[in-house]
Design an enzyme around this catalytic site. Structure first.
Site, PDB file in Angstrom:
ATOM      1  N   PRO A   1      26.155  54.535  51.308  1.00 43.07           N
ATOM      2  CA  PRO A   1      24.816  54.936  51.698  1.00 43.07           C
ATOM      3  C   PRO A   1      23.907  55.176  50.499  1.00 43.07           C
ATOM      4  CG  PRO A   1      26.517  56.397  52.542  1.00 43.07           C
ATOM      5  CD  PRO A   1      27.087  55.643  51.410  1.00 43.07           C
ATOM      6  N   GLU A   2      22.768  54.530  50.520  1.00 43.63           N
ATOM      7  CA  GLU A   2      21.719  54.776  49.544  1.00 43.63           C
ATOM      8  C   GLU A   2      20.576  55.469  50.286  1.00 43.63           C
ATOM      9  OE1 GLU A   2      20.811  51.254  47.210  1.00 43.63           O
ATOM     10  OE2 GLU A   2      22.716  50.335  47.752  1.00 43.63           O
TER      11      GLU A   2
ATOM     12  N   LYS B   1      20.259  60.799  47.460  1.00 35.49           N
ATOM     13  CA  LYS B   1      21.297  60.397  48.420  1.00 35.49           C
ATOM     14  C   LYS B   1      21.990  61.598  49.043  1.00 35.49           C
ATOM     15  CE  LYS B   1      22.033  56.410  45.439  1.00 35.49           C
ATOM     16  NZ  LYS B   1      22.908  55.824  44.415  1.00 35.49           N
TER      17      LYS B   1
ATOM     18  N   ARG C   1      28.715  47.346  37.388  1.00 33.87           N
ATOM     19  CA  ARG C   1      28.395  47.117  38.801  1.00 33.87           C
ATOM     20  C   ARG C   1      28.030  45.656  39.022  1.00 33.87           C
ATOM     21  NH1 ARG C   1      26.879  51.772  41.199  1.00 33.87           N
ATOM     22  NH2 ARG C   1      27.684  50.735  43.029  1.00 33.87           N
TER      23      ARG C   1
END
Length: 258
Positions: A2-3, A52, A248
């Site tokens: 979740p962002e 977040k 990433r």
DNA sequence: TCCCATGTTGCTAA
DNA sequence: GTTAGCAACATGGG
């Protein structure tokens, strides 16, 4: 997982379901975490979001800060029934239950008098236009790492960083200090557009993201680069490339991101 | 089997 | 002081 858009979605849905209600009971299904019986018999006065982090305010002045990390989910259930697989914590209200679900067990819950916020300013719904370029003017790090730095901006994660940079036409490895005035404007407006659209879509259900009622979001249908390596760029047709920045996975189009 | 994963933190080294 | 890289956290999926 979740962002900002996903947490914002949960925040709105959770607010409708539990503000003004009394938390009757808590249950921990994970011995490693979450012993919060002090929460019981307190009323939820409000629900909000910081980056977040999801913040549940209670009537004794304390705040439960929920961070879902990679695989955390919250699910509302009105009926009785067994908790879903990977449920780690349960909150019971008179009219329903919240399941805290997390296969990887990275989710964190903290119960404090103040909420922890070494977060930068909120990009949603809008960011101060002068702030970003000022903060970034002497930085040599890749612009993508800059966007992911929660102390710089709160809430942007890997998917939306890739999408924002593609929409802005900026290559993710560009040093922050090399971004010119026009590009800062494009970046600002891309942050605004991507996040607002993603909130409107209730997030990106690329694998297992579901909202508070178990529904998928729809932003996965709007992705232009994330997860599309080898496929043609939807703007210029060049093949999307997957690289690595800061460890990433980073998707970008070498044709139109410069 | 190996590699990847929407996040964060802490350590090490350049 | 910066910054990049990497392991760790724990687990599932391709």
């Amino acid at each position: 997982m979740p962002e900002l858009p996903e947490v914002e979605t949960l925040c709105r849905q959770l607010g409708k379901a539990i503000v003004g209600k009394i938390l009757i009971k808590t249950q921990s299904l994970d011995e490693k975490l979450y012993h919060f019986s002090e929460l019981e018999q307190h009323k939820v006065t409000s629900v909000s979001r910081r980056g977040k982090n999801l913040l549940l305010f209670f009537d004794d002045g304390r705040v439960l800060t929920v961070h879902l990390r990679m695989t955390g989910r919250l699910l509302w259930q009105k009926e009785n029934g067994d908790p879903p697989k990977y449920t780690r914590f349960i909150m019971t209200f008179s009219h329903g239950r919240i399941f805290f679900i997390d296969p990887r067990r990275f989710m964190t819950l903290t119960w404090e008098r103040t909420f922890p916020a070494q977060c930068g300013p909120e990009p949603f719904p809008h960011l101060d236009p002068a702030y970003l370029s000022d903060r970034g003017k002497n930085r040599k790090s890749p612009v993508k790492s800059f966007l992911l730095d929660q102390a710089t901006i709160a809430g942007i994660g890997n998917i939306y960083a890739c999408e924002i940079l593609h929409l802005a036409g900026i290559a993710p490895m560009r040093p922050v200090c090399s971004i010119d005035g026009q590009q800062w404007q494009r970046l600002l407006s891309a942050i605004d557009d991507v996040l607002n659209k993603a909130v409107h879509c209730r997030g990106t259900s690329i694998s297992d993201w579901r909202d508070f009622h178990g529904q998928k979001g729809t932003f996965q249908n709007e992705l232009h680069v994330y997860g599309r390596d080898g496929l043609p760029c939807l703007r210029c047709g060049a093949a999307v490339v997957r690289g690595s920045i800061g460890g990433r996975g980073t998707y970008f189009c070498p044709g139109c991101q410069t």
